[in-house]
Design a protein around this motif. Structure first.
Motif, PDB file in Angstrom:
ATOM      1  N   ASN A   2       0.816  -1.210   0.000  1.00  0.00           N
ATOM      2  CA  ASN A   2       0.000   0.000   0.000  1.00  0.00           C
ATOM      3  C   ASN A   2       0.852   1.263   0.000  1.00  0.00           C
ATOM      4  OD1 ASN A   2       0.707   0.681   2.773  1.00  0.00           O
ATOM      5  ND2 ASN A   2      -0.594  -1.035   3.354  1.00  0.00           N
ATOM      6  N   GLN A   3       0.181   2.400  -0.148  1.00  0.00           N
ATOM      7  CA  GLN A   3       0.881   3.681  -0.297  1.00  0.00           C
ATOM      8  C   GLN A   3       1.745   4.018   0.902  1.00  0.00           C
ATOM      9  OE1 GLN A   3      -1.762   6.968  -0.803  1.00  0.00           O
ATOM     10  NE2 GLN A   3      -0.153   8.514  -0.732  1.00  0.00           N
ATOM     11  N   PHE A  49      -2.217   3.065  11.258  1.00  0.00           N
ATOM     12  CA  PHE A  49      -1.734   3.177  12.633  1.00  0.00           C
ATOM     13  C   PHE A  49      -0.664   2.130  12.931  1.00  0.00           C
ATOM     14  CE2 PHE A  49      -1.882   1.678  17.010  1.00  0.00           C
ATOM     15  CZ  PHE A  49      -1.593   2.843  17.696  1.00  0.00           C
ATOM     16  N   PHE A  50      -0.914   0.901  12.555  1.00  0.00           N
ATOM     17  CA  PHE A  50       0.042  -0.154  12.884  1.00  0.00           C
ATOM     18  C   PHE A  50       1.319  -0.070  12.045  1.00  0.00           C
ATOM     19  CE2 PHE A  50      -3.644  -2.092  14.990  1.00  0.00           C
ATOM     20  CZ  PHE A  50      -3.050  -2.373  16.216  1.00  0.00           C
ATOM     21  N   ILE A  51       1.233   0.530  10.872  1.00  0.00           N
ATOM     22  CA  ILE A  51       2.458   0.787  10.106  1.00  0.00           C
ATOM     23  C   ILE A  51       3.304   1.831  10.838  1.00  0.00           C
ATOM     24  CG2 ILE A  51       3.385   1.790   7.986  1.00  0.00           C
ATOM     25  CD1 ILE A  51       0.943   0.562   6.541  1.00  0.00           C
ATOM     26  N   PHE A  52       2.643   2.898  11.320  1.00  0.00           N
ATOM     27  CA  PHE A  52       3.359   3.906  12.100  1.00  0.00           C
ATOM     28  C   PHE A  52       3.957   3.279  13.361  1.00  0.00           C
ATOM     29  CE2 PHE A  52       0.486   7.561  10.415  1.00  0.00           C
ATOM     30  CZ  PHE A  52       1.290   7.669   9.294  1.00  0.00           C
ATOM     31  N   ALA A  67       7.520   8.486  11.709  1.00  0.00           N
ATOM     32  CA  ALA A  67       6.448   7.710  12.336  1.00  0.00           C
ATOM     33  C   ALA A  67       5.829   8.484  13.491  1.00  0.00           C
ATOM     34  CB  ALA A  67       6.987   6.373  12.829  1.00  0.00           C
ATOM     35  N   MET A  68       6.655   9.153  14.301  1.00  0.00           N
ATOM     36  CA  MET A  68       6.134   9.970  15.399  1.00  0.00           C
ATOM     37  C   MET A  68       5.301  11.127  14.866  1.00  0.00           C
ATOM     38  SD  MET A  68       7.039   8.452  18.101  1.00  0.00           S
ATOM     39  CE  MET A  68       8.239   7.223  18.639  1.00  0.00           C
ATOM     40  N   ARG A  69       5.760  11.707  13.785  1.00  0.00           N
ATOM     41  CA  ARG A  69       4.992  12.784  13.162  1.00  0.00           C
ATOM     42  C   ARG A  69       3.655  12.258  12.654  1.00  0.00           C
ATOM     43  NH1 ARG A  69       7.757  16.631   8.740  1.00  0.00           N
ATOM     44  NH2 ARG A  69       8.881  17.212  10.630  1.00  0.00           N
ATOM     45  N   GLY A  70       3.687  11.055  12.081  1.00  0.00           N
ATOM     46  CA  GLY A  70       2.445  10.453  11.605  1.00  0.00           C
ATOM     47  C   GLY A  70       1.459  10.195  12.733  1.00  0.00           C
ATOM     48  N   LEU A  71       1.954   9.735  13.879  1.00  0.00           N
ATOM     49  CA  LEU A  71       1.079   9.507  15.039  1.00  0.00           C
ATOM     50  C   LEU A  71       0.480  10.821  15.525  1.00  0.00           C
ATOM     51  CD1 LEU A  71       3.206   6.885  17.017  1.00  0.00           C
ATOM     52  CD2 LEU A  71       1.016   6.478  15.874  1.00  0.00           C
ATOM     53  N   GLY A  72       1.272  11.885  15.486  1.00  0.00           N
ATOM     54  CA  GLY A  72       0.746  13.192  15.868  1.00  0.00           C
ATOM     55  C   GLY A  72      -0.329  13.672  14.921  1.00  0.00           C
ATOM     56  N   THR A  73      -0.118  13.419  13.624  1.00  0.00           N
ATOM     57  CA  THR A  73      -1.123  13.794  12.635  1.00  0.00           C
ATOM     58  C   THR A  73      -2.414  13.003  12.830  1.00  0.00           C
ATOM     59  OG1 THR A  73       0.607  14.318  11.021  1.00  0.00           O
ATOM     60  CG2 THR A  73      -1.608  13.961  10.163  1.00  0.00           C
ATOM     61  N   MET A  74      -2.276  11.720  13.124  1.00  0.00           N
ATOM     62  CA  MET A  74      -3.465  10.906  13.375  1.00  0.00           C
ATOM     63  C   MET A  74      -4.212  11.386  14.613  1.00  0.00           C
ATOM     64  SD  MET A  74      -2.632   6.947  12.398  1.00  0.00           S
ATOM     65  CE  MET A  74      -4.384   6.584  12.414  1.00  0.00           C
ATOM     66  N   ALA A  75      -3.466  11.827  15.631  1.00  0.00           N
ATOM     67  CA  ALA A  75      -4.107  12.342  16.845  1.00  0.00           C
ATOM     68  C   ALA A  75      -4.953  13.568  16.530  1.00  0.00           C
ATOM     69  CB  ALA A  75      -3.050  12.683  17.898  1.00  0.00           C
ATOM     70  N   CYS A  76      -4.504  14.353  15.538  1.00  0.00           N
ATOM     71  CA  CYS A  76      -5.278  15.531  15.112  1.00  0.00           C
ATOM     72  C   CYS A  76      -6.459  15.150  14.237  1.00  0.00           C
ATOM     73  CB  CYS A  76      -4.369  16.492  14.341  1.00  0.00           C
ATOM     74  SG  CYS A  76      -3.245  17.454  15.345  1.00  0.00           S
ATOM     75  N   GLU A  77      -6.193  14.294  13.255  1.00  0.00           N
ATOM     76  CA  GLU A  77      -7.182  14.016  12.220  1.00  0.00           C
ATOM     77  C   GLU A  77      -8.102  12.849  12.541  1.00  0.00           C
ATOM     78  OE1 GLU A  77      -7.583  16.034   9.888  1.00  0.00           O
ATOM     79  OE2 GLU A  77      -5.741  17.200  10.019  1.00  0.00           O
ATOM     80  N   ALA A  78      -7.645  11.918  13.360  1.00  0.00           N
ATOM     81  CA  ALA A  78      -8.476  10.750  13.699  1.00  0.00           C
ATOM     82  C   ALA A  78      -8.322  10.426  15.183  1.00  0.00           C
ATOM     83  CB  ALA A  78      -8.061   9.558  12.842  1.00  0.00           C
ATOM     84  N   PRO A  79      -8.740  11.338  16.064  1.00  0.00           N
ATOM     85  CA  PRO A  79      -8.535  11.138  17.511  1.00  0.00           C
ATOM     86  C   PRO A  79      -9.189   9.883  18.060  1.00  0.00           C
ATOM     87  CG  PRO A  79     -10.052  12.960  17.077  1.00  0.00           C
ATOM     88  CD  PRO A  79      -9.430  12.598  15.777  1.00  0.00           C
TER      89      PRO A  79
END
Length: 247
Positions: A2-3, A49-52, A67-79
């Motif tokens: 995947n992407q 999430f599990f890829i991060f 990966a940490m940046r991605g988790l932060g983005t997910m916390a914003c966009e998909a809490p």
């Protein structure tokens, strides 16, 4: 593949001949990937999430950072997704605070924790509270303005999570941090100084243990060093503490 997986697995050693704009675009794409995937429905956010999570412990510091940046983005966009895997997320981010190599990983971990703590509404940290507090304190004097700023903001947030369980522990931590906070009220960076002032207010209930015995006079109830410094630099904070019977 995947992407997200392709993006994370591609070589991170970028030749200097490539334009800076292109390198920046790759990082920007990664940091926003969870938002894009949610809108385009190319893959479930659970998979992202599990890829991060996997890459957060990758041997490559650059991949850990992204990966940490991605988790932060997910916390914003998909809490809600992050809350669903709260324990895993907190464990990853706390691990990131102790990164032995990369200050970027540490910084992104603090920023992501700041976002997540804002979503948890003063509950749900458990024993992570101790690790986050202890490690955040070590960056309050960091030479990097951004790291110092993020550490101050995060430390101020932690004041709301101490509760009764960690009250004694956090009171002791604030006491040990008091001189540091006083210094950064006059930080060379105005944004850091502003963040410190906010943190000082948040931590104010823990700055000193009020003495309730009637035979003690007013001077004995105050912290002389703290009062002198606040009176000189921030009289409005001193007035706030007196008005709330903190000092």
């Amino acid at each position: 593949m995947n992407q997200t997986q392709r993006l994370l697995d591609q070589p991170l050693s970028i030749h200097t001949s490539k334009p800076t704009k292109k390198r920046t675009s790759m990082i920007s794409l990664f940091s926003k990937v969870s938002w894009k995937l949610r809108l385009q429905k190319r893959e479930p956010l659970k998979n992202v999430f599990f890829i991060f999570a996997e890459r957060a412990r990758d041997p490559s510091a650059k991949k850990r950072h992204l990966a940490m940046r991605g988790l932060g983005t997910m916390a914003c966009e998909a809490p809600n997704q992050v809350k669903k895997y709260k324990k895993i997320t907190l464990d990853l981010l706390v691990h990131g605070l102790y990164d032995p190599v990369s200050s970027e990983v540490i910084h992104e971990s603090m920023k992501a924790l700041t976002i997540i703590l804002g979503r948890l509404q003063r509950k749900g940290l458990g024993s992570f509270f101790i690790d986050i507090t202890l490690q955040t304190r070590t960056f309050l004097d960091d030479e990097n303005d951004s790291v110092r700023y993020s550490a101050l903001v995060l430390f101020g947030q932690l004041a709301a999570f101490a509760g009764w369980k960690w009250k004694k522990f956090f009171t002791n931590q604030v006491k040990q941090t008091q001189d540091c906070l006083l210094r950064h009220l006059q930080d060379r960076n105005p944004q850091v100084a502003k963040a410190c002032k906010t943190t000082f207010r948040a931590c104010s209930p823990y700055l000193t243990l009020r003495k309730e015995y009637s035979f003690q006079n007013e001077e004995e109830q105050r912290n002389p060093k703290l009062c002198r410094q606040l009176s000189h630099y921030h009289p409005e904070l001193l007035q706030f503490f007196y008005a709330n019977k903190i000092l």
